[in-house]
Design a protein around this motif. Structure first.
Motif, PDB file in Angstrom:
ATOM      1  N   TYR A  72      11.882 -84.944 -16.506  1.00  0.00           N
ATOM      2  CA  TYR A  72      11.375 -85.561 -15.277  1.00  0.00           C
ATOM      3  C   TYR A  72       9.842 -85.635 -15.318  1.00  0.00           C
ATOM      4  O   TYR A  72       9.250 -86.689 -15.054  1.00  0.00           O
ATOM      5  CB  TYR A  72      11.842 -84.733 -14.084  1.00  0.00           C
ATOM      6  N   VAL A  73       9.215 -84.521 -15.673  1.00  0.00           N
ATOM      7  CA  VAL A  73       7.750 -84.477 -15.769  1.00  0.00           C
ATOM      8  C   VAL A  73       7.264 -85.372 -16.907  1.00  0.00           C
ATOM      9  O   VAL A  73       6.281 -86.114 -16.761  1.00  0.00           O
ATOM     10  CB  VAL A  73       7.264 -83.027 -15.969  1.00  0.00           C
ATOM     11  N   ALA A  74       7.969 -85.313 -18.050  1.00  0.00           N
ATOM     12  CA  ALA A  74       7.577 -86.138 -19.203  1.00  0.00           C
ATOM     13  C   ALA A  74       7.657 -87.620 -18.869  1.00  0.00           C
ATOM     14  O   ALA A  74       6.796 -88.407 -19.281  1.00  0.00           O
ATOM     15  CB  ALA A  74       8.470 -85.813 -20.402  1.00  0.00           C
ATOM     16  N   SER A  75       8.684 -88.009 -18.111  1.00  0.00           N
ATOM     17  CA  SER A  75       8.826 -89.409 -17.701  1.00  0.00           C
ATOM     18  C   SER A  75       7.645 -89.837 -16.839  1.00  0.00           C
ATOM     19  O   SER A  75       7.075 -90.923 -17.028  1.00  0.00           O
ATOM     20  CB  SER A  75      10.133 -89.597 -16.921  1.00  0.00           C
ATOM     21  N   GLY A  76       7.257 -88.974 -15.904  1.00  0.00           N
ATOM     22  CA  GLY A  76       6.103 -89.286 -15.052  1.00  0.00           C
ATOM     23  C   GLY A  76       4.828 -89.445 -15.857  1.00  0.00           C
ATOM     24  O   GLY A  76       4.062 -90.396 -15.644  1.00  0.00           O
ATOM     25  N   LEU A  77       4.605 -88.539 -16.810  1.00  0.00           N
ATOM     26  CA  LEU A  77       3.398 -88.613 -17.647  1.00  0.00           C
ATOM     27  C   LEU A  77       3.418 -89.844 -18.546  1.00  0.00           C
ATOM     28  O   LEU A  77       2.401 -90.525 -18.720  1.00  0.00           O
ATOM     29  CB  LEU A  77       3.273 -87.344 -18.497  1.00  0.00           C
ATOM     30  N   PHE A  78       4.588 -90.140 -19.121  1.00  0.00           N
ATOM     31  CA  PHE A  78       4.719 -91.295 -20.017  1.00  0.00           C
ATOM     32  C   PHE A  78       4.422 -92.598 -19.277  1.00  0.00           C
ATOM     33  O   PHE A  78       3.626 -93.425 -19.732  1.00  0.00           O
ATOM     34  CB  PHE A  78       6.129 -91.333 -20.615  1.00  0.00           C
ATOM     35  N   PHE A  79       5.051 -92.780 -18.125  1.00  0.00           N
ATOM     36  CA  PHE A  79       4.843 -94.021 -17.365  1.00  0.00           C
ATOM     37  C   PHE A  79       3.451 -94.084 -16.744  1.00  0.00           C
ATOM     38  O   PHE A  79       2.895 -95.172 -16.588  1.00  0.00           O
ATOM     39  CB  PHE A  79       5.921 -94.196 -16.300  1.00  0.00           C
ATOM     40  N   CYS A  82       1.422 -95.177 -20.053  1.00  0.00           N
ATOM     41  CA  CYS A  82       1.787 -96.483 -20.633  1.00  0.00           C
ATOM     42  C   CYS A  82       1.791 -97.611 -19.601  1.00  0.00           C
ATOM     43  O   CYS A  82       1.227 -98.679 -19.835  1.00  0.00           O
ATOM     44  CB  CYS A  82       3.147 -96.393 -21.315  1.00  0.00           C
ATOM     45  N   GLU A  83       2.455 -97.372 -18.475  1.00  0.00           N
ATOM     46  CA  GLU A  83       2.558 -98.423 -17.456  1.00  0.00           C
ATOM     47  C   GLU A  83       1.337 -98.424 -16.536  1.00  0.00           C
ATOM     48  O   GLU A  83       0.729 -99.463 -16.302  1.00  0.00           O
ATOM     49  CB  GLU A  83       3.823 -98.221 -16.629  1.00  0.00           C
ATOM     50  N   GLY A  84       0.986 -97.236 -16.037  1.00  0.00           N
ATOM     51  CA  GLY A  84      -0.105 -97.154 -15.070  1.00  0.00           C
ATOM     52  C   GLY A  84      -1.472 -97.401 -15.664  1.00  0.00           C
ATOM     53  O   GLY A  84      -2.182 -98.325 -15.251  1.00  0.00           O
ATOM     54  N   TYR A  85      -1.844 -96.581 -16.639  1.00  0.00           N
ATOM     55  CA  TYR A  85      -3.196 -96.687 -17.202  1.00  0.00           C
ATOM     56  C   TYR A  85      -3.346 -97.880 -18.140  1.00  0.00           C
ATOM     57  O   TYR A  85      -4.189 -98.752 -17.910  1.00  0.00           O
ATOM     58  CB  TYR A  85      -3.558 -95.392 -17.936  1.00  0.00           C
ATOM     59  N   ARG A  86      -2.514 -97.928 -19.186  1.00  0.00           N
ATOM     60  CA  ARG A  86      -2.677 -98.994 -20.182  1.00  0.00           C
ATOM     61  C   ARG A  86      -2.224-100.353 -19.663  1.00  0.00           C
ATOM     62  O   ARG A  86      -2.871-101.369 -19.919  1.00  0.00           O
ATOM     63  CB  ARG A  86      -1.922 -98.638 -21.458  1.00  0.00           C
ATOM     64  N   GLY A  87      -1.098-100.388 -18.953  1.00  0.00           N
ATOM     65  CA  GLY A  87      -0.574-101.663 -18.480  1.00  0.00           C
ATOM     66  C   GLY A  87      -1.300-102.212 -17.266  1.00  0.00           C
ATOM     67  O   GLY A  87      -1.776-103.351 -17.278  1.00  0.00           O
ATOM     68  N   ALA A 160      11.692 -92.101 -11.494  1.00  0.00           N
ATOM     69  CA  ALA A 160      10.515 -91.323 -11.107  1.00  0.00           C
ATOM     70  C   ALA A 160       9.289 -91.769 -11.903  1.00  0.00           C
ATOM     71  O   ALA A 160       8.198 -91.952 -11.352  1.00  0.00           O
ATOM     72  CB  ALA A 160      10.772 -89.831 -11.329  1.00  0.00           C
ATOM     73  N   GLY A 161       9.471 -91.966 -13.196  1.00  0.00           N
ATOM     74  CA  GLY A 161       8.363 -92.429 -14.029  1.00  0.00           C
ATOM     75  C   GLY A 161       7.881 -93.809 -13.631  1.00  0.00           C
ATOM     76  O   GLY A 161       6.672 -94.064 -13.554  1.00  0.00           O
ATOM     77  N   VAL A 162       8.830 -94.701 -13.366  1.00  0.00           N
ATOM     78  CA  VAL A 162       8.465 -96.061 -12.960  1.00  0.00           C
ATOM     79  C   VAL A 162       7.695 -96.037 -11.641  1.00  0.00           C
ATOM     80  O   VAL A 162       6.711 -96.769 -11.468  1.00  0.00           O
ATOM     81  CB  VAL A 162       9.719 -96.956 -12.853  1.00  0.00           C
ATOM     82  N   CYS A 163       8.118 -95.186 -10.709  1.00  0.00           N
ATOM     83  CA  CYS A 163       7.412 -95.068  -9.424  1.00  0.00           C
ATOM     84  C   CYS A 163       5.967 -94.624  -9.633  1.00  0.00           C
ATOM     85  O   CYS A 163       5.047 -95.136  -8.988  1.00  0.00           O
ATOM     86  CB  CYS A 163       8.119 -94.076  -8.514  1.00  0.00           C
ATOM     87  N   VAL A 164       5.765 -93.669 -10.542  1.00  0.00           N
ATOM     88  CA  VAL A 164       4.412 -93.205 -10.841  1.00  0.00           C
ATOM     89  C   VAL A 164       3.574 -94.355 -11.393  1.00  0.00           C
ATOM     90  O   VAL A 164       2.428 -94.577 -10.980  1.00  0.00           O
ATOM     91  CB  VAL A 164       4.434 -92.024 -11.835  1.00  0.00           C
ATOM     92  N   GLY A 165       4.143 -95.119 -12.325  1.00  0.00           N
ATOM     93  CA  GLY A 165       3.423 -96.249 -12.911  1.00  0.00           C
ATOM     94  C   GLY A 165       3.078 -97.315 -11.890  1.00  0.00           C
ATOM     95  O   GLY A 165       1.958 -97.836 -11.869  1.00  0.00           O
ATOM     96  N   LEU A 166       4.034 -97.647 -11.024  1.00  0.00           N
ATOM     97  CA  LEU A 166       3.790 -98.657  -9.991  1.00  0.00           C
ATOM     98  C   LEU A 166       2.736 -98.184  -8.991  1.00  0.00           C
ATOM     99  O   LEU A 166       1.868 -98.962  -8.571  1.00  0.00           O
ATOM    100  CB  LEU A 166       5.089 -98.992  -9.262  1.00  0.00           C
TER     101      LEU A 166
END
Length: 195
Positions: A72-79, A82-87, A160-166
């Motif tokens: 769960y935590v890894a998904s948040g960090l990954f997104f 990758c999605e939030g910062y880089r994308g 959860a990760g997608v929500c963090v990225g969005l």
């Protein structure tokens, strides 16, 4: 003939210069249409968070094992990266803000009305940029369809990760737009306008 002389004179007249659009020169100026573009895109992203958040928060009521919480935590960090910062922060948000600021100058009425779509480069953009924008939407829709079929807890972990990225994307739009208006400088990115 008299008509021929008039048409020759008209052809020698210099073309009427187009009115300058501040953001094309890197200037940033607030306008209601530019704000509408940013708010519209943010609402689109926020709708995604609103739809995914209930599933993403299920582990807090249903529980997870140690490996589940680690994922769960890894998904948040990954997104987030990758999605939030880089994308979003490095690519999408600067482009959206740059194109939104183009609407501070004289533009056709339909661009003002459809400002969020214009800012996301769905029209009046280079063919490559339009393809990229459409492909990103298609990928996002495909991911939503695939993830919706996943059982608990996999779906909650990914959502959860997608929500963090969005959420990162929404915040980056607000910060970049505010900074551009405050400093008077648009983001230094190619607005991908057609030739």
């Amino acid at each position: 003939s008299h008509l021929g002389k008039k048409s020759q004179a008209a052809s020698r007249e210099p073309p009427v210069p187009a009115m300058a659009v501040p953001a094309l020169k890197g200037e940033a100026r607030f306008s209601p249409t530019a704000l509408w573009a940013i708010v519209g895109v943010s609402l689109l992203l926020l709708n995604g968070v609103r739809r995914l958040a209930p599933i993403a928060l299920q582990p807090f009521s249903r529980g997870l094992g140690p490996l589940g919480w680690a994922a769960y935590v890894a998904s948040g960090l990954f997104f987030a990266y990758c999605e939030g910062y880089r994308g979003f922060q490095m690519k999408f948000s600067p482009l959206v803000v740059r194109r939104a600021l183009l609407l501070s100058g004289p533009q056709p009425t339909h661009r003002h009305i459809m400002a969020p779509a214009y800012a996301m480069a769905f029209f009046h953009a280079t063919p490559k940029r339009k393809r990229t924008s459409c492909m990103l939407i298609a990928i996002m829709i495909s991911l939503v369809v695939v993830v919706k079929r996943m059982p608990y807890p996999a779906r909650s972990i990914i959502d959860a990760g997608v929500c963090v990225g969005l959420a990162w994307g929404i915040a980056s739009l607000a910060v970049i737009f505010t900074q551009a208006v405050r400093t008077g400088r648009a983001p230094e990115v190619d607005p991908c306008l057609p030739a």
